[in-house]
Write a protein that holds these residues in place. Structure first.
Motif, short mmCIF file in Angstrom:
data_model
loop_
_atom_site.label_atom_id
_atom_site.label_comp_id
_atom_site.label_asym_id
_atom_site.label_seq_id
_atom_site.Cartn_x
_atom_site.Cartn_y
_atom_site.Cartn_z
N MET A 177 0.85 -1.20 0.00
CA MET A 177 0.00 0.00 0.00
C MET A 177 0.89 1.24 0.00
N ASP A 178 0.45 2.28 -0.70
CA ASP A 178 1.12 3.57 -0.60
C ASP A 178 1.03 4.04 0.87
N THR A 179 2.08 4.66 1.37
CA THR A 179 2.08 5.03 2.80
C THR A 179 1.05 6.11 3.13
N GLN A 180 0.54 6.80 2.10
CA GLN A 180 -0.47 7.83 2.35
C GLN A 180 -1.89 7.35 2.02
N VAL A 181 -2.04 6.02 1.92
CA VAL A 181 -3.36 5.41 1.76
C VAL A 181 -3.60 4.53 2.97
N ARG A 182 -4.80 4.59 3.49
CA ARG A 182 -5.16 3.86 4.70
C ARG A 182 -5.07 2.34 4.51
N ALA A 183 -4.45 1.66 5.49
CA ALA A 183 -4.44 0.20 5.53
C ALA A 183 -5.08 -0.24 6.84
N ASP A 184 -5.98 -1.23 6.76
CA ASP A 184 -6.71 -1.66 7.95
C ASP A 184 -6.02 -2.83 8.62
N ALA A 185 -5.21 -2.51 9.60
CA ALA A 185 -4.46 -3.54 10.30
C ALA A 185 -4.56 -3.41 11.82
N GLN A 186 -4.99 -2.23 12.30
CA GLN A 186 -4.97 -2.04 13.75
C GLN A 186 -6.01 -1.02 14.24
N PHE A 187 -7.27 -1.23 13.88
CA PHE A 187 -8.41 -0.48 14.42
C PHE A 187 -8.15 1.03 14.51
N ALA A 188 -8.06 1.58 15.72
CA ALA A 188 -7.93 3.03 15.87
C ALA A 188 -6.65 3.59 15.24
N GLY A 189 -5.69 2.69 14.97
CA GLY A 189 -4.45 3.13 14.34
C GLY A 189 -4.50 3.14 12.82
N ASN A 190 -5.65 2.79 12.25
CA ASN A 190 -5.72 2.68 10.79
C ASN A 190 -5.62 4.02 10.08
N THR A 191 -6.08 5.09 10.72
CA THR A 191 -6.09 6.39 10.07
C THR A 191 -4.80 7.17 10.30
N SER A 192 -3.87 6.60 11.08
CA SER A 192 -2.64 7.32 11.41
C SER A 192 -1.38 6.46 11.27
N GLY A 193 -1.56 5.14 11.14
CA GLY A 193 -0.40 4.27 11.21
C GLY A 193 0.04 3.69 9.88
N VAL A 194 1.37 3.61 9.71
CA VAL A 194 1.94 2.79 8.64
C VAL A 194 2.18 1.42 9.27
N SER A 195 1.52 0.39 8.74
CA SER A 195 1.61 -0.95 9.33
C SER A 195 2.64 -1.79 8.61
N ILE A 196 3.42 -2.52 9.40
CA ILE A 196 4.47 -3.38 8.85
C ILE A 196 4.26 -4.79 9.36
N GLU A 197 3.83 -5.69 8.47
CA GLU A 197 3.71 -7.11 8.81
C GLU A 197 5.08 -7.76 8.66
N THR A 198 5.34 -8.77 9.48
CA THR A 198 6.61 -9.49 9.36
C THR A 198 6.35 -10.99 9.37
N ALA A 199 7.07 -11.71 8.53
CA ALA A 199 6.94 -13.16 8.50
C ALA A 199 7.22 -13.73 9.88
N SER A 200 6.42 -14.72 10.28
CA SER A 200 6.63 -15.36 11.59
C SER A 200 6.11 -16.79 11.51
N ASN A 201 6.31 -17.55 12.59
CA ASN A 201 5.69 -18.87 12.63
C ASN A 201 4.19 -18.70 12.93
N ALA A 202 3.45 -19.80 12.94
CA ALA A 202 1.99 -19.74 13.00
C ALA A 202 1.47 -19.15 14.31
N SER A 203 2.27 -19.25 15.38
CA SER A 203 1.82 -18.69 16.65
C SER A 203 2.54 -17.38 17.00
N ALA A 204 3.33 -16.87 16.05
CA ALA A 204 4.09 -15.62 16.25
C ALA A 204 4.93 -15.68 17.53
N SER A 205 5.55 -16.84 17.76
CA SER A 205 6.35 -16.98 18.98
C SER A 205 7.85 -16.86 18.71
#
Ligand code: ZN
Length: 238
Positions: free
Chosen positions: A67-95
């Motif tokens: 996503m362009d950093t100036q377009v909204r991405a829905d990843a974290q509720f109240a942070g969607n209108t202000s946050g740049v979200s970064i997903e990272t590869a992890s195992n299935a339980s994110a441990s």
């Protein structure tokens, strides 16, 4: 904006989501190891609903920008209108912890975002304040009460913040011929010179460097300096 060192792979949501002014950077774990599959999941949606992040960072440090950093991405509720979200590869339980390549990419990406969007490289004080955070840091960002990004990565988070906040490495100092000139000026203004057998040569050198011998003689008369008090570069032999 598009990150110059990420692979631009836009989701179709880029064309439909509203625009934002990003003030926060928020880290996540994807609970999946393959970043292309994560991208496809964001593109396909689930039950007619889409969630998405701006970036996806693989175990090997590869960065996909979805996503362009100036377009909204829905990843974290109240942070969607202000946050740049970064997903990272992890195992299935994110441990599992971030790999060193992931940390390197997160630091580089965080630095770039911080610079281009003027986001302070400090931890957010609350869910609306500018800065850096991770998904579960504030309830308002995490209404599902997910553990994201997982305990191991929450423990690594301060070092990522530190790396983003670190100033750029200074370039090695180059040898510079004008340094001698500068030093001679300092010698002249502190009134120190040499008056033994090398006096002539020293005066000649000073003259070559743009300091008149009249000044040197004057300094000699007024300060009665000893040879041991010489500072500055040794006179050079022509
Ligand atoms: Zn998350």
């Amino acid at each position: 904006m598009r990150c110059p060192f990420a692979t631009w792979k836009p989701l179709s949501q880029n064309a439909t989501q509203s625009r934002i002014i990003p003030t926060q950077i928020i880290f996540h774990s994807a609970t999946a190891s393959n970043i292309d599959s994560v991208w496809q999941y964001m593109e396909d949606g689930s039950g007619g609903a889409h969630t998405e992040s701006h970036f996806i960072v693989g175990y090997d440090g590869t960065i996909i920008q979805a996503m362009d950093t100036q377009v909204r991405a829905d990843a974290q509720f109240a942070g969607n209108t202000s946050g740049v979200s970064i997903e990272t590869a992890s195992n299935a339980s994110a441990s599992d912890p971030w790999t060193s390549q992931q940390i390197e990419s997160l630091a580089k990406l965080g630095k770039w975002l911080s610079e281009v969007h003027h986001i302070p490289a400090t931890v957010c004080h609350d869910f609306v304040s500018p800065g850096l955070g991770y998904h579960r840091l504030f309830t308002e960002w995490n209404l599902n009460a997910h553990s994201c990004p997982g305990n191991a990565r929450v423990a690594q988070f301060p070092s990522v913040v530190h790396a983003i906040a670190a100033p750029p490495q200074p370039k090695p100092k180059e040898e510079h011929p004008e340094d001698d000139m500068f030093y001679v000026r300092a010698v002249n203004t502190t009134a120190v010179y040499r008056s033994n057998g090398q006096y002539k040569q020293w005066v000649t050198s000073l003259a070559e460097w743009g300091v008149s011998s009249a000044n040197v003689v004057l300094l000699d008369a007024t300060h009665s300096l000893l040879a041991a008090e010489l500072i500055g570069p040794a006179p050079t032999t022509p």
